[in-house]
Design an enzyme around this catalytic site. Sequence first.
Site, PDB file in Angstrom:
ATOM      1  N   HIS A  97      42.542  44.470  51.371  1.00 57.09           N
ATOM      2  CA  HIS A  97      42.552  45.174  50.086  1.00 57.09           C
ATOM      3  C   HIS A  97      41.185  45.627  49.602  1.00 57.09           C
ATOM      4  O   HIS A  97      41.085  46.265  48.555  1.00 57.09           O
ATOM      5  CB  HIS A  97      43.197  44.300  49.007  1.00 57.09           C
ATOM      6  CG  HIS A  97      42.298  43.186  48.572  1.00 57.09           C
ATOM      7  ND1 HIS A  97      42.172  42.029  49.295  1.00 57.09           N
ATOM      8  CD2 HIS A  97      41.464  43.078  47.518  1.00 57.09           C
ATOM      9  CE1 HIS A  97      41.296  41.244  48.683  1.00 57.09           C
ATOM     10  NE2 HIS A  97      40.854  41.856  47.611  1.00 57.09           N
TER      11      HIS A  97
HETATM   12  C1  UD1 Z   1      40.857  43.147  42.414  1.00 54.95           C
HETATM   13  C2  UD1 Z   1      39.432  42.606  42.478  1.00 54.95           C
HETATM   14  C3  UD1 Z   1      39.174  41.952  43.826  1.00 54.95           C
HETATM   15  C4  UD1 Z   1      40.234  40.907  44.134  1.00 54.95           C
HETATM   16  C5  UD1 Z   1      41.585  41.589  44.059  1.00 54.95           C
HETATM   17  C6  UD1 Z   1      42.715  40.628  44.373  1.00 54.95           C
HETATM   18  C7  UD1 Z   1      37.786  43.876  41.159  1.00 54.95           C
HETATM   19  C8  UD1 Z   1      36.635  44.780  41.219  1.00 54.95           C
HETATM   20  N1  UD1 Z   1      38.438  43.650  42.315  1.00 54.95           N
HETATM   21  O1  UD1 Z   1      40.935  44.218  43.337  1.00 54.95           O
HETATM   22  O2  UD1 Z   1      37.924  41.309  43.790  1.00 54.95           O
HETATM   23  O3  UD1 Z   1      40.016  40.372  45.404  1.00 54.95           O
HETATM   24  O4  UD1 Z   1      41.766  42.122  42.735  1.00 54.95           O
HETATM   25  O5  UD1 Z   1      43.917  41.291  44.415  1.00 54.95           O
HETATM   26  O6  UD1 Z   1      38.104  43.353  40.115  1.00 54.95           O
HETATM   27  N2  UD1 Z   1      47.784  47.686  41.246  1.00 54.95           N
HETATM   28  C9  UD1 Z   1      49.132  47.629  41.082  1.00 54.95           C
HETATM   29  N3  UD1 Z   1      49.656  46.566  40.428  1.00 54.95           N
HETATM   30  C10 UD1 Z   1      48.890  45.565  39.945  1.00 54.95           C
HETATM   31  C11 UD1 Z   1      47.503  45.632  40.112  1.00 54.95           C
HETATM   32  C12 UD1 Z   1      46.962  46.692  40.768  1.00 54.95           C
HETATM   33  O7  UD1 Z   1      49.876  48.522  41.501  1.00 54.95           O
HETATM   34  O8  UD1 Z   1      49.444  44.601  39.381  1.00 54.95           O
HETATM   35  C13 UD1 Z   1      47.200  48.820  41.984  1.00 54.95           C
HETATM   36  C14 UD1 Z   1      46.763  49.934  41.106  1.00 54.95           C
HETATM   37  O9  UD1 Z   1      47.062  51.138  41.729  1.00 54.95           O
HETATM   38  C15 UD1 Z   1      45.262  49.763  41.044  1.00 54.95           C
HETATM   39  C16 UD1 Z   1      44.943  49.138  42.399  1.00 54.95           C
HETATM   40  O10 UD1 Z   1      46.085  48.347  42.717  1.00 54.95           O
HETATM   41  O11 UD1 Z   1      44.592  50.937  40.818  1.00 54.95           O
HETATM   42  C17 UD1 Z   1      43.723  48.274  42.410  1.00 54.95           C
HETATM   43  O12 UD1 Z   1      43.806  47.259  41.409  1.00 54.95           O
HETATM   44  P1  UD1 Z   1      42.441  46.684  40.759  1.00 54.95           P
HETATM   45  O13 UD1 Z   1      42.719  45.590  39.832  1.00 54.95           O
HETATM   46  O14 UD1 Z   1      41.635  47.810  40.246  1.00 54.95           O
HETATM   47  O15 UD1 Z   1      41.628  46.107  41.962  1.00 54.95           O
HETATM   48  P2  UD1 Z   1      42.103  45.297  43.249  1.00 54.95           P
HETATM   49  O16 UD1 Z   1      41.964  46.187  44.397  1.00 54.95           O
HETATM   50  O17 UD1 Z   1      43.406  44.624  43.022  1.00 54.95           O
END
Ligand code: UD1
Length: 364
Positions: free
Chosen positions: A207
Amino acid sequence: MTAPVLVVAGARPNFMKVAPVLAALREEPRVPYLLVHTGQHYDERMSALFFEELALPKPDVELNVGSGTQATQTAAVLERLEAVLLEHRPRMVLVVGDVNSTLAGALAAVKLGIAVAHVEAGLRSFDRTMPEEINRVVTDAVSELLFATEESAVENLEREGVAPERVHLVGNTMIDTLQAHRERAGASRILDRLGLEPASYAVLTLHRPSNVDDPLTLSRMLGPIRELSARMPVIFPVHPRTRESLRGIPEAAGARGLRFLDPLGYLDFLRLMSESRLVLTDSGGIQEETTVLGVPCVTLRDNTERPVTIRNGTNRLGGTEPEGIRKAIDEALASGSVVPTPPPLWDGRAGMRIGHVLRGWLDA
Ligand code: UD1
């Protein structure tokens, strides 16, 4: 409602890390706390399921910030949390890990003159292209109490000039949670559901933005993993961020042994990982969990902020290029079964130690 401590959690890996701290604060003498969920992760399978399985208390406040760019997500937490802090005026804000909610929680607090405690302080990949590295460095710089999981973190903080009396090597709360749930995870039916035999399959998670956001990079990394999937099933619970990119590489679905799943709950994933032959990951927490489980792990990154998982554990760096990944997979498969030698203080009592230090600080 007033409470001396306000705990911030927001993303999936935070939930395993706060659970033991909250449990410790509920022990006598009780320390009243408020739990704030930022809403960085909001899907049922990324959040609610973990609250249920880990028996986390319902958050007192939900900020519902949702997804966004680095700046908008961080800014949304900052702005909404400031209002909560002004209303409740805690003496300390406790943040965990290295996600955007960690950084925003720490900044909102320190700017209001509220002390910050950081659980998992001091880890450094020395790679400032990772959003998590920036979050770690900034959070530690403004923290009053720094709780470290491993000796390398203590050394990093010392090198950065943090006063030693603020740093506490307490062990790893993520491992507290693992140990507390191992038995229950043993009852998970995930292997039956997927038709898998123990030690006959690999588990993959990916991820990191640098690995998954560009479909071309992701496709290259999946090359050696598709080869592995000809030898054994590779079970791939797909993070929402990665799901987006996979749409751009239809050939990834072509390998029969590579099996894409929705994100799994904590107990199913712990069982799946515990019984696997090999884990391939770019997660930080999974490097630590496989270390304790004694399962060989190939980390699909060029560096790790958790060197103890290589020194004491079963982890090896595979990098992100096909050749390196292939080599690391072969070495890991040749390494045989490993008897785990957990790093010092990864004994299931880190949360208690943190509770003890917090009580001392509040009484002082
Ligand atoms: C975040 C953390 C990372 C951690 C990871 C665990 C930061 C910078 N990164 O990354 O360190 O290892 O979480 O999972 O904080 N999305 C969904 N549903 C959700 C959450 C996210 O669909 O419940 C999708 C969205 O399209 C979003 C993308 O995932 O844009 C990324 O989510 P985000 O929280 O920005 O960062 P992670 O990649 O999850």
